[in-house]
Design an enzyme around this catalytic site. Structure first.
Site, short mmCIF file in Angstrom:
data_model
loop_
_atom_site.label_atom_id
_atom_site.label_comp_id
_atom_site.label_asym_id
_atom_site.label_seq_id
_atom_site.Cartn_x
_atom_site.Cartn_y
_atom_site.Cartn_z
N ARG A 21 11.25 5.77 3.84
CA ARG A 21 11.49 7.22 3.76
C ARG A 21 12.21 7.73 5.01
NH1 ARG A 21 5.76 9.56 2.71
NH2 ARG A 21 6.88 11.52 3.12
N ARG A 78 0.85 -1.19 0.00
CA ARG A 78 0.00 0.00 0.00
C ARG A 78 0.89 1.24 0.00
NH1 ARG A 78 -4.59 -1.64 4.54
NH2 ARG A 78 -5.52 -3.38 3.37
N ASP A 85 2.13 5.08 -0.26
CA ASP A 85 1.57 6.31 0.28
C ASP A 85 1.33 7.34 -0.82
OD1 ASP A 85 1.59 5.37 2.89
OD2 ASP A 85 3.57 6.20 3.33
#
Length: 262
Positions: free
Chosen positions: A202, A50, A52
């Site tokens: 990230r 999934r 972002d």
């Protein structure tokens, strides 16, 4: 019902992410809308990851169940037709067994993160890289990354809204390579694990970038990890440099795809 595996490429900028959300543009929602135009009914597809908002994919994998017996070529062509003009493409499609699940059958996810290091503004790469102006010491970043390899509690490197049941994950690889570009260099991060926490990649890249820029020492990353505290993390890298680049399965469902060209 026949199950099909889809390999999907998309530019994440127009979307709130992969997951369908009411009244918001998502990649899942766009593909399900396209499927509903082919077979008019509710569709619910599942994906390997999934991503972002703003995150891209080179090889997202999803599966869908269709009532008609489609050839993979015609199904992919039909979906792509109804996805226009959105920046989403079905780049491969194969019929698979009913026990194949894009998410639960996956053994490893692989992410690419692109950092453009140069002073002139990004042009062709705009929206596709994270641009920084200060040179990065790749050897320092590689040294720092060794502290993250293997199984750890990654509380420091996950979002405060992460819904994973445990912060313990096993990081298989964090590789960095440099590629000359006009006026600078692109540093590419190759990050691999069976699964990831929300914002983990990230957070790692943002922290390693600060190591490469000289703000943190390589050993500081070891202390950050041990702190198990989100406040100890470095800055979170922006989404536009991140790509879901590959999903590994015990048997590659696309290995003998009729859509593949040599």
């Amino acid at each position: 019902m026949q199950r099909y595996a889809l390999k999907i490429e998309y530019h994440g900028a127009p979307f709130v992410g992969w997951q369908r959300q009411i009244d918001l543009a998502s990649v899942q929602g766009a593909i399900e809308d396209a499927l509903a135009k082919i077979e008019p009914r509710a569709h619910n597809i599942a994906a390997a990851g999934r991503t972002d908002a703003g995150v891209h994919a080179l090889a997202q994998v999803a599966h869908c169940d269709m009532e008609r017996d489609w050839t993979p070529f015609r199904l992919s062509e039909a979906i792509n037709y109804h996805l226009k003009p959105l920046p989403i493409a079905i780049v491969d499609c194969v019929a698979v067994d009913d026990d194949f699940h894009a998410r639960f059958s996956a053994l490893e996810r692989r992410y690419l993160f692109r950092v453009l290091v140069r002073r002139p503004p990004a042009t062709h790469q705009a929206g596709l890289v994270w641009q920084v102006k200060k040179p990065l010491d790749i050897d320092r970043m590689r040294e720092a990354a060794t502290h993250l390899m293997g199984e750890h509690d990654f509380t420091t490197f996950r979002s405060t809204i992460c819904q994973a049941q445990t912060p313990v994950k096993t990081l298989d690889r964090v590789d960095m390579t440099e590629h000359p570009v006009g006026g600078g260099v692109e540093v590419q991060f190759d990050v691999r694990a069976r699964s990831f926490l929300h914002n983990q990649v990230r957070s790692i890249v943002g922290t390693l970038e600060r190591v490469g820029a000289g703000s943190f020492a390589p050993d500081d990353v070891k202390q950050m990890l041990a702190a198990r505290d989100r406040q100890a993390c470095g800055p979170v890298a922006p989404p536009q440099g991140l790509y879901l680049s590959h999903v590994t399965y015990e048997t590659d469902p696309f290995a003998h795809s009729p859509l593949r060209r040599g």
